[in-house]
Design an enzyme around this catalytic site. Structure first.
Site, PDB file in Angstrom:
ATOM      1  N   ARG A   1       2.909   1.572   9.959  1.00 32.53           N
ATOM      2  CA  ARG A   1       1.601   1.350   9.336  1.00 32.53           C
ATOM      3  C   ARG A   1       0.629   2.436   9.805  1.00 32.53           C
ATOM      4  NH1 ARG A   1      -1.004  -1.518   5.276  1.00 32.53           N
ATOM      5  NH2 ARG A   1      -2.677  -2.831   6.013  1.00 32.53           N
TER       6      ARG A   1
ATOM      7  N   THR B   1       3.095  -1.263   0.308  1.00 32.93           N
ATOM      8  CA  THR B   1       3.489  -2.012  -0.696  1.00 32.93           C
ATOM      9  C   THR B   1       4.303  -1.353  -1.551  1.00 32.93           C
ATOM     10  OG1 THR B   1       1.596  -2.615  -0.148  1.00 32.93           O
ATOM     11  CG2 THR B   1       2.631  -3.531  -1.735  1.00 32.93           C
TER      12      THR B   1
ATOM     13  N   THR C   1       2.714   1.657   1.348  1.00 32.53           N
ATOM     14  CA  THR C   1       1.518   1.589   0.509  1.00 32.53           C
ATOM     15  C   THR C   1       0.519   2.685   0.860  1.00 32.53           C
ATOM     16  OG1 THR C   1      -0.343   0.179  -0.165  1.00 32.53           O
ATOM     17  CG2 THR C   1       0.418  -0.068   2.084  1.00 32.53           C
TER      18      THR C   1
ATOM     19  N   ASP D   1      -8.229  -2.281   4.508  1.00 32.44           N
ATOM     20  CA  ASP D   1      -7.485  -3.500   4.856  1.00 32.44           C
ATOM     21  C   ASP D   1      -8.031  -4.132   6.133  1.00 32.44           C
ATOM     22  OD1 ASP D   1      -5.836  -3.787   2.709  1.00 32.44           O
ATOM     23  OD2 ASP D   1      -4.040  -2.989   3.664  1.00 32.44           O
TER      24      ASP D   1
ATOM     25  N   SER E   1      -1.935  -6.187   7.193  1.00 29.37           N
ATOM     26  CA  SER E   1      -1.310  -5.975   5.881  1.00 29.37           C
ATOM     27  C   SER E   1      -0.792  -7.289   5.318  1.00 29.37           C
ATOM     28  CB  SER E   1      -0.149  -4.992   6.048  1.00 29.37           C
ATOM     29  OG  SER E   1       0.606  -4.898   4.864  1.00 29.37           O
ATOM     30  N   SER E   2      -0.438  -7.276   4.037  1.00 26.74           N
ATOM     31  CA  SER E   2       0.240  -8.419   3.407  1.00 26.74           C
ATOM     32  C   SER E   2       1.668  -8.066   3.025  1.00 26.74           C
ATOM     33  CB  SER E   2      -0.511  -8.850   2.143  1.00 26.74           C
ATOM     34  OG  SER E   2      -1.811  -9.264   2.463  1.00 26.74           O
TER      35      SER E   2
ATOM     36  N   GLY F   1       1.289  -5.411  -4.430  1.00 29.75           N
ATOM     37  CA  GLY F   1       0.261  -6.286  -4.983  1.00 29.75           C
ATOM     38  C   GLY F   1      -0.723  -6.859  -3.989  1.00 29.75           C
ATOM     39  N   GLY F   2      -0.910  -6.215  -2.854  1.00 29.10           N
ATOM     40  CA  GLY F   2      -1.939  -6.652  -1.903  1.00 29.10           C
ATOM     41  C   GLY F   2      -1.728  -8.092  -1.484  1.00 29.10           C
TER      42      GLY F   2
HETATM   43  N1  GLY Z   1      -2.765  -2.361   1.482  1.00 31.80           N
HETATM   44  C1  GLY Z   1      -2.277  -3.651   1.157  1.00 31.80           C
HETATM   45  C2  GLY Z   1      -1.521  -4.278   2.268  1.00 31.80           C
HETATM   46  O1  GLY Z   1      -1.016  -3.608   3.143  1.00 31.80           O
HETATM   47  O2  GLY Z   1      -1.448  -5.470   2.288  1.00 31.80           O
END
Ligand code: GLY
Length: 596
Positions: free
Chosen positions: A91, A397, A415, A439, A468-469, A490-491
């Site tokens: 990340r 993502t 992402t 985020d 993050s998601s 998709g966040g």
């Molecule tokens: N940028 C979206 C996530 O990492 O959840």
């Protein structure tokens, strides 16, 4: 304007027999058929799942421009043939110069424009470090890095023909691309002096917004089949292929990033780049109806929330519930409400925050939380707080996945945050910068681009990773065999999308493609509403749910399907057949997804 998320998904599968061809050596599903094919080629040449996933990832950086990910970050979740569950966190990190209130304006209000469209919105990129680590640590040893990266370099240098999704994406973000020299060069069709002059005139105040919009509309539009050549990107890839991570985090590439930052008030420094490293972390592990679920832990909220929600849902007889019925959507929404309330309070970068993962993923905690909801009426989100931490115990993502015929399973989600990240290209280096800093929770209780609320756990701090998601997930059956690898773009909708797909597979007996095709709903505690895809809910179901006090976000959903709730991709081993699943949501091309 449709929001395209930058998170892209690939699925790679190596198997001895599959549902499409009995002699195949592999299957790939991705947002780029070219990148998928490269993964297949590597498998055919004797590579393992890890070689293939890295080759595909680098190719996507070229052939999937909205989310191609040299300038972003991501996560790997894998399960090896030896039964080792691993996760790698690459990340982005907040630069040393970042600070908690950096996206607040003079009135101490969150500035969305600064958080999403400025050079300050970029975290220190992690993808190159991550992909190289995966290749070095888990690759077969049968390939050099130059061999793995050669196809990506070829497509950058000689060009590739864009598809309909790219053409629409380039044109819809034209105005933003024109604010950045690097992006203008690459994404604005047939860039020439006339266009530059229009841009200058607008900047100088010599053109009204209306006239500027007219001028923009007169610029040539991209068409599917146009050739996109990316020479600067080819040079960056060559430096990586030659020098490894020093080809990105040091030397010419690093200098170009720093020049870009210095010219545009960005925060990333040479030291930030030099010091970046990815980290192996414990994946979060749970069970669902006897299957083992392995997913990404913090700094992603994906795995913990997924397992928490599965634990809650396991207490219900889902099999007999009709999909997207009033009863099903009510339960799903309540469970999502409970889990996302915990996300807001409890989760953040594990290097900075004691995430209560054992609590959040325990079956007992799921039961305690369920006591807060009723099957007869929606609970208002303002009445749901995060659960109390039971102990101070800490620790804790684009998606692409591979299963090879030796039993290795690997899934990567990466992402840039939103589509095309910050819409800024590092001039001379040819890749997009992420806007992942959004985020973070820039102001306690104030929603970010995904409407997500956060507090101290996810406040901005130097060197910290934003929550993050992303939810790359592997499912192992009760005999120890990997049966599903799945992930999404998709966040905030990633987690609920992966959840619903797993329910369809495990409870409703669908294969992965059927499961992906099922229309979805989404809610996330705050805002206190339910979003739904076209065809997800009948008018009667909506009325019945409203009678249970649910609030709907109708705008743009039922009528025209504007909302696409995550793009899921994955591979499923069912009845001894490998089935690849891809998601047409958010694409304009019929042939994206499975290509082999
Ligand atoms: N940028 C979206 C996530 O990492 O959840």
């Amino acid at each position: 304007m449709r929001i395209h998320y930058t998170i892209l998904t690939i699925t790679i599968l190596l198997f001895t027999s599959c549902n499409q061809s009995s002699n195949t050596q592999g299957g790939v599903s991705s947002t780029s058929s070219l990148a998928s094919q490269i993964g297949i080629d590597i498998l055919k040449q004797g590579g393992n799942a890890f070689d293939a996933i890295v080759a595909t990832g680098f190719t996507l950086a070229v052939t999937s421009p909205s989310n191609g990910n040299l300038g972003g970050g991501g996560f790997l979740v894998a399960y090896t043939e030896d039964g080792e569950a691993i996760s790698l966190d690459f990340r982005e990190k907040a630069p040393a110069l970042s600070y908690e209130t950096m996206f607040l304006d003079e009135n101490q209000e969150y500035s969305r424009d600064l958080a999403l469209n400025s050079h300050k919105s970029s975290g220190v990129p992690g993808t190159v470090n991550g992909l190289l680590k995966i290749f070095n640590d888990y690759g077969s040893g049968n390939f050099t890095l130059k061999e793995i990266m050669a196809p990506a370099i070829h497509y950058a240098e000689n060009g590739h023909y864009i598809n309909a999704t790219d053409a629409k994406g380039f044109d819809s973000y034209k105005a933003l691309f024109l604010t950045d020299a690097g992006s203008t060069k690459i994404f604005v069709k047939d860039i020439n002096d006339a266009i530059i002059n229009i841009q200058k005139a607008f900047k100088n105040g010599d053109l009204s917004e209306e006239d500027y919009a007219k001028e923009l509309a007169s610029i040539d539009e991209w068409k599917p089949g146009d050739l996109l050549v990316q020479k600067d990107l080819a040079d960056t890839l060559k430096r990586i292929a030659q020098y490894g991570k020093a080809g990105f985090y040091e030397g010419e590439t690093a200098e170009l990033i720093i020049e870009e930052m210095n010219a545009n008030d960005g925060f990333i420094t040479k030291e930030d780049l030099f010091n970046y490293d990815s980290v192996y972390r414990n994946p979060v592990v749970g069970t669902y109806r006897g299957n083992k679920v392995i997913s990404m832990g913090p700094p992603s909220s994906g795995g913990a929330l997924l397992i928490q929600m599965l634990n809650m849902i396991e207490n219900f007889e889902i099999k007999s519930m009709e999909r997207n019925s009033t009863e099903f959507v009510h339960l799903l929404t309540e469970v999502q409400r409970l889990a996302y309330a915990d996300r807001a309070i409890h989760l953040g970068d594990p290097d900075f925050w004691p995430n209560p993962i054992p609590m959040l993923t325990s079956k007992e905690y799921a039961k305690e939380r369920l006591a807060l909801i009723s099957m007869n009426s929606a609970t208002r989100s303002t009445k749901i707080a995060a659960g109390k931490t039971l102990s101070k115990e800490s620790i804790e993502t684009t998606h692409y996945s591979v299963i090879d015929n030796q039993g290795n399973v690997a899934g990567i989600t990466t992402t840039l945050n939103l589509s095309y990240g910050s819409k800024k290209i590092v001039d001379g280096a040819g890749f997009l910068l992420n806007n992942e800093m959004d985020d973070f929770s820039s102001k306690p209780g104030t929603a970010n681009a995904f409407g997500l609320i956060g507090y101290e756990a996810n406040a901005i701090q130097p060197f910290k990773r934003p929550l993050s998601s992303m939810s790359p997930t592997v499912i192992i059956d009760n005999e120890g065999n990997p049966i599903v690898t799945i992930g999404a773009a998709g966040g905030s909708r990633i987690i609920t999308g992966v959840l619903q797909t797993i329910i369809s597979i495990v409870d409703h007996g669908l294969n992965i493609q059927e499961a992906i095709n099922v229309p979805r709903t989404h809610s996330q505690w705050l805002p206190d509403n339910v979003r739904y895809e076209k065809d997800a809910l009948t008018q009667q179901t909506i009325s019945e749910l409203e009678a249970l006090n649910h609030i709907f976000e109708h705008n743009g959903t039922a009528e025209n399907g504007t909302y696409t709730l995550a793009q899921i991709h994955g591979v499923h081993l069912k009845n001894n057949k490998f089935i690849t699943g891809f998601d047409k949501r958010g694409t304009y091309d019929e042939n994206e997804g499975i290509t082999y």
